[in-house]
Design an enzyme around this catalytic site. Structure first.
Site, PDB file in Angstrom:
ATOM      1  CG  LEU A  33    -104.721   2.374  90.529  1.00 33.64           C
ATOM      2  CD1 LEU A  33    -105.362   1.974  89.204  1.00 33.64           C
ATOM      3  CD2 LEU A  33    -103.323   2.940  90.300  1.00 33.64           C
ATOM      4  CG  HIS A  34    -104.642   8.355  94.420  1.00 37.40           C
ATOM      5  ND1 HIS A  34    -104.321   9.307  93.480  1.00 37.40           N
ATOM      6  CD2 HIS A  34    -103.462   7.946  94.962  1.00 37.40           C
ATOM      7  CE1 HIS A  34    -103.017   9.486  93.471  1.00 37.40           C
ATOM      8  NE2 HIS A  34    -102.459   8.663  94.351  1.00 37.40           N
ATOM      9  CB  ALA A  35    -108.990  11.210  92.078  1.00 42.09           C
ATOM     10  CG  HIS A  37    -102.789   6.397  90.405  1.00 46.08           C
ATOM     11  ND1 HIS A  37    -103.049   6.250  91.745  1.00 46.08           N
ATOM     12  CD2 HIS A  37    -101.441   6.299  90.273  1.00 46.08           C
ATOM     13  CE1 HIS A  37    -101.924   6.056  92.392  1.00 46.08           C
ATOM     14  NE2 HIS A  37    -100.930   6.085  91.536  1.00 46.08           N
ATOM     15  CG  ASP A 152     -94.226  11.282  92.168  1.00 43.79           C
ATOM     16  OD1 ASP A 152     -93.679  11.079  93.248  1.00 43.79           O
ATOM     17  OD2 ASP A 152     -95.379  10.899  91.904  1.00 43.79           O
ATOM     18  CD  GLN A 155     -91.835   8.887  89.094  1.00 49.31           C
ATOM     19  OE1 GLN A 155     -91.405   8.080  89.901  1.00 49.31           O
ATOM     20  NE2 GLN A 155     -93.126   8.948  88.794  1.00 49.31           N
ATOM     21  CB  SER A 187     -99.733  10.535  98.026  1.00 47.17           C
ATOM     22  OG  SER A 187     -98.792   9.527  98.341  1.00 47.17           O
ATOM     23  CB  SER A 188    -100.428   5.105  97.149  1.00 50.37           C
ATOM     24  OG  SER A 188    -100.920   5.130  95.829  1.00 50.37           O
TER      25      SER A 188
HETATM   26  O1  PAF Z   1     -94.787   7.119  90.189  1.00 50.07           O
HETATM   27  C1  PAF Z   1     -94.861   5.885  90.371  1.00 50.07           C
HETATM   28  O2  PAF Z   1     -95.892   5.346  90.766  1.00 50.07           O
HETATM   29  C2  PAF Z   1     -93.619   5.017  90.132  1.00 50.07           C
HETATM   30  O3  PAF Z   1     -92.463   5.670  90.513  1.00 50.07           O
HETATM   31  C3  PAF Z   1     -93.520   4.516  88.680  1.00 50.07           C
HETATM   32  C4  PAF Z   1     -93.351   5.650  87.687  1.00 50.07           C
HETATM   33  C5  PAF Z   1     -94.780   3.714  88.321  1.00 50.07           C
HETATM   34  C6  PAF Z   1     -92.319   3.590  88.531  1.00 50.07           C
HETATM   35  O4  PAF Z   1     -92.402   2.492  89.381  1.00 50.07           O
END
Ligand code: PAF
Length: 282
Positions: A33-35, A37, A152, A155, A187-188
């Site tokens: 996790l980063h800022a 998230h 994303d 997504q 981003s990770s």
């Molecule tokens: O964005 C993400 O980190 C992933 O695609 C998610 C939404 C957790 C699904 O695995």
């Protein structure tokens, strides 16, 4: 903050929240996790009484030659960050818990049209994997609201359509991109960059900003995108795509005003994505 790994314990705790009439917010993540998230957690806090985060590196959304094994797993650090951000419950299922019959036998969810092209073009099957795990998490947690990052962009569009098409009674909240001071979207995968690549990486965002300014000033889309691709290559990127789409990811037409520039590009072995919204002139 409680951390739970199995489904019966998760259901029991969620039942307690519901009996108390609490509104549940979900933040699905793959950890490290980063800022960016933590901004999702903060947003979920504003929309719900309790926040449930998930950390699950989802094998279904990785292609055969992608970074599933290398993907950073930093659970203890993630737990500390989530606790400090005010998360109430962390669900960290194993692959066998979510996909007990194995990946090949898993029922999958496919969201047509919006999953095609862009990242869906360069990562075949990726959004089926995302849609499947997100549907499972929605069914397990049954949140009132769920937060996803706008980095994303595709997504987020896939998840919005999934929720509409499968009639999930869940409010989807998009959270703006969090950037480093030099403009690089957090981003990770930024952790894969070496020092020289990390210095180059903000050029992705700077290029998008330059293209946005040109498009908003009325430059031709074709010429602007060609200039952008050339600039990315000169800077050391290998672009997967650089596209201008309507904000809903449909094609640009004569009447499109709200639009988005989207790109995915490799820097060395690291694949970075970014996007920038803009308003086209009349
Ligand atoms: O964005 C993400 O980190 C992933 O695609 C998610 C939404 C957790 C699904 O695995």
């Amino acid at each position: 903050m409680r951390t739970l790994q199995d489904i019966p314990a998760l259901r029991e705790t969620l039942g307690e929240y519901r009996r108390r009439g609490q509104r549940i917010g979900l933040v699905p993540t793959m950890g490290n996790l980063h800022a960016g998230h933590l901004a999702l957690v903060e947003t979920a806090r504003r929309h719900a009484d309790v926040v449930v985060a998930t950390v699950f590196v989802n094998p279904l959304q990785f292609g055969p030659h992608e970074d599933l094994d290398a993907y950073p797993r930093t659970l203890a650090d993630d737990q500390a960050k989530l606790e400090a951000a005010g998360c109430d419950l962390l669900f960290t299922p194993t692959v066998a818990t979510l996909y007990p019959r194995g990946l090949d036998a898993q029922t999958q969810v496919c969201v047509p049209a919006v999953s095609e092209g862009l990242c869906g073009g360069s990562r075949p099957g990726h959004f089926d994997g995302v849609s499947t795990v997100v549907s499972i998490l929605f069914n397990l947690v049954q949140p009132d609201v769920a937060c996803f990052g706008e980095k994303d962009y595709q997504q987020l569009a896939v998840v919005r359509k999934l929720v509409e098409d499968l009639h999930f009674p869940i409010e989807i909240v998009g959270v703006p991109i969090v950037r480093a001071e030099d403009g690089l979207a957090l981003s990770s995968r930024n952790g894969y960059l070496d020092a020289a690549e990390r210095t180059t990486a903000p050029a992705l965002q700077h290029t998008l900003a330059m293209l946005r300014d040109a498009l908003e000033a009325g430059e031709s889309v074709e010429v602007t995108l060609a200039t952008g691709l050339a600039r990315l290559r000169e800077t050391g990127f290998e672009p997967d795509y650089l596209e201008l789409r309507a904000a809903d990811l449909g094609p640009i037409t004569a009447t499109t005003r709200e639009a988005v520039l989207l790109t995915a590009a490799r820097l060395g072995t690291t694949r970075l994505i970014d996007n920038l919204t803009l308003t086209l002139p009349r």
